[in-house]
Design a protein around this motif. Structure first.
Motif, PDB file in Angstrom:
ATOM      1  N   PRO A  28     -11.211  -5.370  -3.164  1.00 63.48           N
ATOM      2  CA  PRO A  28     -11.379  -4.332  -4.570  1.00 63.48           C
ATOM      3  C   PRO A  28     -12.094  -5.079  -5.358  1.00 63.48           C
ATOM      4  CG  PRO A  28      -9.561  -5.278  -3.270  1.00 63.48           C
ATOM      5  CD  PRO A  28     -10.362  -5.854  -2.880  1.00 63.48           C
TER       6      PRO A  28
ATOM      7  N   THR B 206      -6.619  -0.549  -5.734  1.00 69.66           N
ATOM      8  CA  THR B 206      -7.696   0.579  -5.572  1.00 69.66           C
ATOM      9  C   THR B 206      -6.769   1.420  -5.251  1.00 69.66           C
ATOM     10  OG1 THR B 206      -8.466  -1.383  -4.850  1.00 69.66           O
ATOM     11  CG2 THR B 206      -9.410   0.409  -4.253  1.00 69.66           C
TER      12      THR B 206
ATOM     13  N   ALA C  65       0.604  -1.217  -0.152  1.00 71.61           N
ATOM     14  CA  ALA C  65      -0.367  -0.017  -0.465  1.00 71.61           C
ATOM     15  C   ALA C  65       1.117   1.339   0.259  1.00 71.61           C
ATOM     16  CB  ALA C  65      -0.594   0.018   1.012  1.00 71.61           C
TER      17      ALA C  65
ATOM     18  N   ARG D 217      -2.643  -0.992  -3.457  1.00 69.79           N
ATOM     19  CA  ARG D 217      -4.059   0.073  -2.758  1.00 69.79           C
ATOM     20  C   ARG D 217      -2.437   1.444  -2.461  1.00 69.79           C
ATOM     21  NH1 ARG D 217      -8.518  -1.871   0.480  1.00 69.79           N
ATOM     22  NH2 ARG D 217      -8.629  -4.127  -0.085  1.00 69.79           N
TER      23      ARG D 217
END
Length: 222
Positions: free
Chosen positions: A196, A136, A92, A116
């Motif tokens: 997602p 995402t 992320a 992410r």
């Protein structure tokens, strides 16, 4: 200014989170957020790099300055993934202000470098021509943010929806340009509860559009 900061688990990390500070800050400014994430993700590696932002310059030159800085950030993230044995989908990118801009632009420049992006109080240098297929995007914004008005975040979400992007927007009432605890709670909620859309596509063959909403599904969090 500080050096890079690393908060590592005892064993091999299950996730990698790269926290990118904002303009005028240093890596240590992201420590409160890192500690909040560590409480929820005890087996994650949290890396707080020092100054991977664009060079200083006029606001109208931001697109060019971001483009010049991106290769260094992309190399840094790939090197960290290799060093820690982390996959892109377990990574992320978490940014505040211009750190959020760099995280978003990294996901556009190298689709799939992270599963992410968590963008606190920041947006794109320029709206993308296409949404990342493998990342995402979670936007966390203060309703009273004067530096990056929430109207811009809403327009970005609408744009990503047209592009069939996987994106969410959470807005905190009465919050300005800051990584506010209410927005941190929303980020953790999104990381732990949002499925997602690429996962839904694999299961159902559908392509949902980007969705706006609060982390309590009421549009705005208190």
């Amino acid at each position: 200014m500080t050096d890079d900061i690393e908060l590592l688990p005892a064993g091999r990390p299950e996730q990698l989170m790269v926290l990118l500070h904002g303009r005028g800050q240093d890596a240590a400014a992201m420590l409160p957020l890192a500690r909040a994430l560590r409480r929820e993700f005890a087996h994650a590696a949290l890396l707080l790099p020092q100054d991977l932002l664009p060079a200083d310059g006029p606001a109208e030159d931001l697109v060019a300055r971001v483009a010049a800085a991106l290769p260094r950030l992309l190399r840094w993230v790939r090197d960290a993934q290799q060093r820690l044995g982390a996959t892109p989908q377990s990574t992320a990118l978490v940014g505040f202000g211009e750190g959020a801009t760099m995280a978003l632009e990294a996901a556009s420049a190298d689709d799939g470098i992270a599963g992410r992006v968590i963008a606190f109080g920041g947006g794109y240098a320029a709206l993308p021509a296409q949404a990342p297929a493998l990342t995402t995007l979670h936007f966390l914004h203060g309703e009273a943010d004067a530096l990056h008005p929430v109207a811009e975040a809403r327009r970005t979400l609408e744009h990503l929806g047209v592009l069939h992007g996987d994106a969410t927007l959470d807005i905190a009432r009465g919050v300005g340009h800051e990584v506010h605890p209410a927005l941190v709670d929303c980020a953790i909620h999104r990381l732990t509860h949002h499925i997602p859309h690429r996962t839904w596509r694999e299961a159902l063959g559908a392509l949902p559009a980007a969705a706006a909403g609060g982390c309590r599904d009421d549009g705005v969090t208190d």
